[in-house]
Scaffold this motif. Sequence first.
Motif, short mmCIF file in Angstrom:
data_model
loop_
_atom_site.label_atom_id
_atom_site.label_comp_id
_atom_site.label_asym_id
_atom_site.label_seq_id
_atom_site.Cartn_x
_atom_site.Cartn_y
_atom_site.Cartn_z
N UNK A 25 28.76 29.36 15.63
CA UNK A 25 29.42 28.05 15.52
C UNK A 25 30.69 27.98 16.36
N UNK A 26 30.98 26.77 16.81
CA UNK A 26 32.17 26.52 17.62
C UNK A 26 33.11 25.59 16.84
N UNK A 27 34.31 26.07 16.54
CA UNK A 27 35.38 25.22 16.02
C UNK A 27 36.15 24.71 17.23
N UNK A 28 36.44 23.43 17.27
CA UNK A 28 37.05 22.91 18.48
C UNK A 28 38.24 22.00 18.26
N UNK A 29 39.08 21.95 19.27
CA UNK A 29 40.25 21.06 19.30
C UNK A 29 40.35 20.48 20.69
N UNK A 30 40.70 19.19 20.77
CA UNK A 30 40.92 18.58 22.07
C UNK A 30 42.23 17.81 22.05
N UNK A 82 32.60 18.19 24.20
CA UNK A 82 32.90 17.86 22.80
C UNK A 82 31.64 17.92 21.93
N UNK A 83 30.52 17.53 22.49
CA UNK A 83 29.28 17.47 21.70
C UNK A 83 28.80 18.85 21.27
N UNK A 84 29.31 19.90 21.91
CA UNK A 84 28.89 21.26 21.57
C UNK A 84 29.67 21.83 20.38
N UNK A 85 30.70 21.11 19.94
CA UNK A 85 31.49 21.59 18.80
C UNK A 85 30.70 21.43 17.50
N UNK A 105 32.37 10.66 16.15
CA UNK A 105 31.47 9.80 16.93
C UNK A 105 30.29 10.56 17.50
N UNK A 106 30.43 11.88 17.60
CA UNK A 106 29.35 12.72 18.14
C UNK A 106 28.56 13.40 17.03
N UNK A 107 28.84 13.03 15.78
CA UNK A 107 28.12 13.61 14.65
C UNK A 107 28.63 14.97 14.24
N UNK A 108 29.92 15.21 14.50
CA UNK A 108 30.55 16.49 14.17
C UNK A 108 31.55 16.30 13.03
N UNK A 109 31.46 17.09 11.96
CA UNK A 109 32.43 16.95 10.87
C UNK A 109 33.81 17.43 11.30
N UNK A 110 34.85 16.83 10.75
CA UNK A 110 36.22 17.18 11.11
C UNK A 110 37.00 17.67 9.90
N UNK A 111 37.88 18.63 10.15
CA UNK A 111 38.86 19.07 9.16
C UNK A 111 40.22 18.70 9.73
#
Length: 365
Positions: free
Chosen positions: A196-201, A261-264, A290-296
Motif C-alpha cells: 500500500x501507498x500512503x500519500x501526500x501532495x 495521485x491515483x496510485x495512492x 475524487x479518485x476513490x481514495x480514502x483520506x485521513x
Amino acid sequence: MKKKTIKFLVPYPYDIAPGQRFRYEQYLDILTEKNFEYELLSFLDEDTNKILYKKGHTLQKVTGVLKGFLRRFWHIWKARNADFVFVYREATPVGFPYVEWILTKVFNRKLIYDFDDAIWIPATSSQNKLIAFLKSPDKVKKICKWAYKISVGNEYLQKNANQFANSTTKAVLNPTTIDLEKKHNILHQHNPNKKPIIGWTGSHSTLIYLEMITPILKELEQKYDFTFRVICNQNPNLDTENQLQSFEFVKWNKETEIQDLSELDIGIMPLTADAWAEGKCGFKALQYMALGTPAVISPIGVNKKIISQNENGFLADTETEWKEYLSLLLENPQKRQEMGILALKTIQNEYSVQSNRENFLGLFT
C-alpha cells in the motif's frame, strides 16, 4: 445577443497554480458555453514564474516583479469597460490595492473578489520573508468593501468576509471543486496484493505540515510494509533528513499528476490548529477522494464538513488517532475500497465542477 466580458486579474499564468486551476480555470469552458468572453491577465509572466522560487536569479526576479506592476496599469486600461472583473486573491502581491481601487472607484466596474485562504492573516515563510514587511494584509478588508460580489471557499472565510464587506454585499460560498470529467477521471485501482501507498501532495510552502506526521510514519514502519509518497515541486528528503525508510518522492508534474495521485491507497492531510489552517479549503482531501481514495485528515475547518467519520474517511486529531486510523486502513484493503466509493460520491454530490456549475455562474449575474 452581445457577449458579456470578464477580465481575470490573477497572480500566475494559466494552468500553473493549483488555486487558480481549481477556483476558476476549470470553469472557463462553461463560461464560453454561456456566451461570456474572457481574458486572463496575470501579474507574473511565465519566465519570472519559472525562477520565482529557485535560489539566485535575484535581478531577474526583481525585474519580473517590476514588470508585473507596470503590466497591471495596462490591465487596468484593458478592464475599464469589462462587464465583470474577477480578482483571485490580489491583483498585486504587495502594497495598497490600487488596481482594485481604480477599477471600482474610478471606472465603476463590478469586481468579483475570490479567495481560498485566510489571506488577511500575516503569514511569513522562508520564501517570502524578504518582502513580508511590504505586504498589506488589510488590503483584503478594503477589497471586500469595494467588491460587487465576494466568492470564498468555506464557511470560515465566508464569516470573515461578511464582516469586512459593505452593507449590500454578502460573501458567496463557492467551494473549491474537482472536475470529474476532464481532470480527475482516473479511479484508483484497489489491489489488496500490492504494497500500500500512503500519500501526500502539496506545494513546497505546505511541506511544514509533514513534520507532525513523520514520527507517526516512522513508528508504523516498525509494523507495516508500505510506501510513503510525497508529490511536490520540491523534495523534502525525508529519507535522509528524518530517516524515513518508506519515503518516496515524486516531483509534481501537471502531465502525470492525476496518474501519480491515483496510485495512492490512502491520502493524508495533516494540519496544525491555527487560524491560517482554519481558512484552508480541504483541497488535498478533495483530490484524494475524487479518485476513490480514502483520506485521513486533521479535523480543522472545512475538513470537518467534508469527512463523515468512519464513512468516507477519518478525522485524526491526536497522535493515537493517526496511528489507529492509518493502521486500520493499512490492514484492511476492503475497508479502503468501501471508503473510497463513499468518498467519490461525496465529491460527485457536493464538491465537483458539475454539482457547483450554477453556483459559480451565479457570480456573473
